[in-house]
Design a protein around this motif. Sequence first.
Motif, short mmCIF file in Angstrom:
data_model
loop_
_atom_site.label_atom_id
_atom_site.label_comp_id
_atom_site.label_asym_id
_atom_site.label_seq_id
_atom_site.Cartn_x
_atom_site.Cartn_y
_atom_site.Cartn_z
N VAL A 20 0.83 -1.20 0.00
CA VAL A 20 0.00 0.00 0.00
C VAL A 20 0.87 1.26 0.00
O VAL A 20 0.64 2.19 -0.78
N ILE A 21 1.89 1.29 0.84
CA ILE A 21 2.75 2.48 0.91
C ILE A 21 3.44 2.75 -0.42
O ILE A 21 3.46 3.88 -0.90
N PHE A 22 4.00 1.72 -1.03
CA PHE A 22 4.77 1.93 -2.26
C PHE A 22 3.92 2.09 -3.52
O PHE A 22 4.33 2.77 -4.44
N LEU A 23 2.74 1.47 -3.58
CA LEU A 23 2.03 1.40 -4.85
C LEU A 23 0.71 2.16 -4.94
O LEU A 23 0.23 2.41 -6.04
N ALA A 24 0.10 2.52 -3.82
CA ALA A 24 -1.15 3.27 -3.88
C ALA A 24 -0.86 4.71 -4.30
O ALA A 24 0.00 5.38 -3.75
N LYS A 25 -1.60 5.18 -5.32
CA LYS A 25 -1.39 6.54 -5.85
C LYS A 25 -2.71 7.30 -5.85
O LYS A 25 -3.78 6.70 -5.80
N ASP A 26 -2.61 8.61 -5.95
CA ASP A 26 -3.80 9.43 -6.08
C ASP A 26 -4.14 9.60 -7.57
O ASP A 26 -3.45 9.05 -8.43
N GLU A 27 -5.17 10.38 -7.87
CA GLU A 27 -5.62 10.54 -9.26
C GLU A 27 -4.59 11.22 -10.14
O GLU A 27 -4.65 11.13 -11.37
N ASN A 28 -3.60 11.88 -9.54
CA ASN A 28 -2.55 12.54 -10.30
C ASN A 28 -1.30 11.68 -10.47
O ASN A 28 -0.30 12.13 -11.01
N GLY A 29 -1.37 10.45 -9.95
CA GLY A 29 -0.24 9.54 -10.08
C GLY A 29 0.82 9.69 -8.99
O GLY A 29 1.87 9.06 -9.04
N LYS A 30 0.53 10.51 -7.98
CA LYS A 30 1.47 10.71 -6.87
C LYS A 30 1.21 9.67 -5.78
O LYS A 30 0.05 9.35 -5.49
N ARG A 31 2.28 9.15 -5.20
CA ARG A 31 2.09 8.20 -4.09
C ARG A 31 1.23 8.82 -3.00
O ARG A 31 1.41 9.98 -2.63
N MET A 32 0.28 8.03 -2.50
CA MET A 32 -0.63 8.53 -1.47
C MET A 32 0.02 8.56 -0.09
O MET A 32 -0.37 9.36 0.77
N PHE A 33 0.97 7.67 0.14
CA PHE A 33 1.55 7.52 1.47
C PHE A 33 3.07 7.63 1.41
O PHE A 33 3.70 7.11 0.50
N ASP A 34 3.63 8.30 2.41
CA ASP A 34 5.09 8.37 2.49
C ASP A 34 5.59 7.30 3.46
O ASP A 34 4.81 6.57 4.04
N GLU A 35 6.88 7.25 3.62
CA GLU A 35 7.49 6.19 4.44
C GLU A 35 7.87 6.68 5.83
O GLU A 35 8.79 6.15 6.44
N THR A 36 7.18 7.67 6.34
CA THR A 36 7.52 8.19 7.67
C THR A 36 6.99 7.27 8.76
O THR A 36 6.04 6.50 8.57
N ALA A 37 7.60 7.39 9.92
CA ALA A 37 7.17 6.60 11.07
C ALA A 37 5.71 6.90 11.41
O ALA A 37 4.95 6.00 11.78
N GLU A 38 5.32 8.17 11.26
CA GLU A 38 3.94 8.57 11.57
C GLU A 38 2.94 7.85 10.64
O GLU A 38 1.91 7.35 11.10
N THR A 39 3.25 7.80 9.36
CA THR A 39 2.37 7.11 8.39
C THR A 39 2.31 5.62 8.68
O THR A 39 1.23 5.03 8.70
N ILE A 40 3.46 5.04 8.91
CA ILE A 40 3.51 3.59 9.19
C ILE A 40 2.71 3.27 10.44
O ILE A 40 1.93 2.31 10.47
N GLN A 41 2.87 4.07 11.48
CA GLN A 41 2.13 3.84 12.72
C GLN A 41 0.63 3.99 12.48
O GLN A 41 -0.16 3.17 12.94
N ALA A 42 0.22 5.03 11.76
CA ALA A 42 -1.21 5.25 11.51
C ALA A 42 -1.80 4.10 10.70
O ALA A 42 -2.89 3.60 11.03
N LEU A 43 -1.10 3.66 9.65
CA LEU A 43 -1.62 2.55 8.83
C LEU A 43 -1.66 1.24 9.60
O LEU A 43 -2.53 0.41 9.38
N THR A 44 -0.72 1.06 10.53
CA THR A 44 -0.68 -0.20 11.27
C THR A 44 -1.61 -0.21 12.48
O THR A 44 -2.15 -1.25 12.81
#
Length: 115
Positions: free
Chosen positions: A65-89
């Motif tokens: 999900v972090i590496f491959l999910a993109k928005d409608e403009n083709g930009k990655r939706m999620f970054d690899e920060t600790a905050e993002t990882i914690q929120a997704l997990t």
Amino acid sequence: MSNALTALTDHYDRLRNQTFPVPGVTKSDGKPLVIHFDPPTNAQAQRIRKQAGTTDEAQITLWTVIFLAKDENGKRMFDETAETIQALTENVPGRVLASISNAIMRFSPETKLGN
């Protein structure tokens, strides 16, 4: 480039820009959350497994999900920060993350094969 290689790479190009409306998830404006993605390449699958560092499905799901999910403009939706990882997990139901990951990793139905 050989005819076979050209056919395979052209086919992949036609499969790009797929979408997945996440069931039951809406944005703040009430519209459904739609994930955009390209079918993963072998190189991307290897990167996901390397980052996961394990064969644990939850980690592979997370990094898919972090590496491959993109928005409608083709930009990655999620970054690899600790905050993002914690929120997704910790703040996203596993079944929701799994549904996104499964949509990205699944084989495309015949109607979307781009032939």
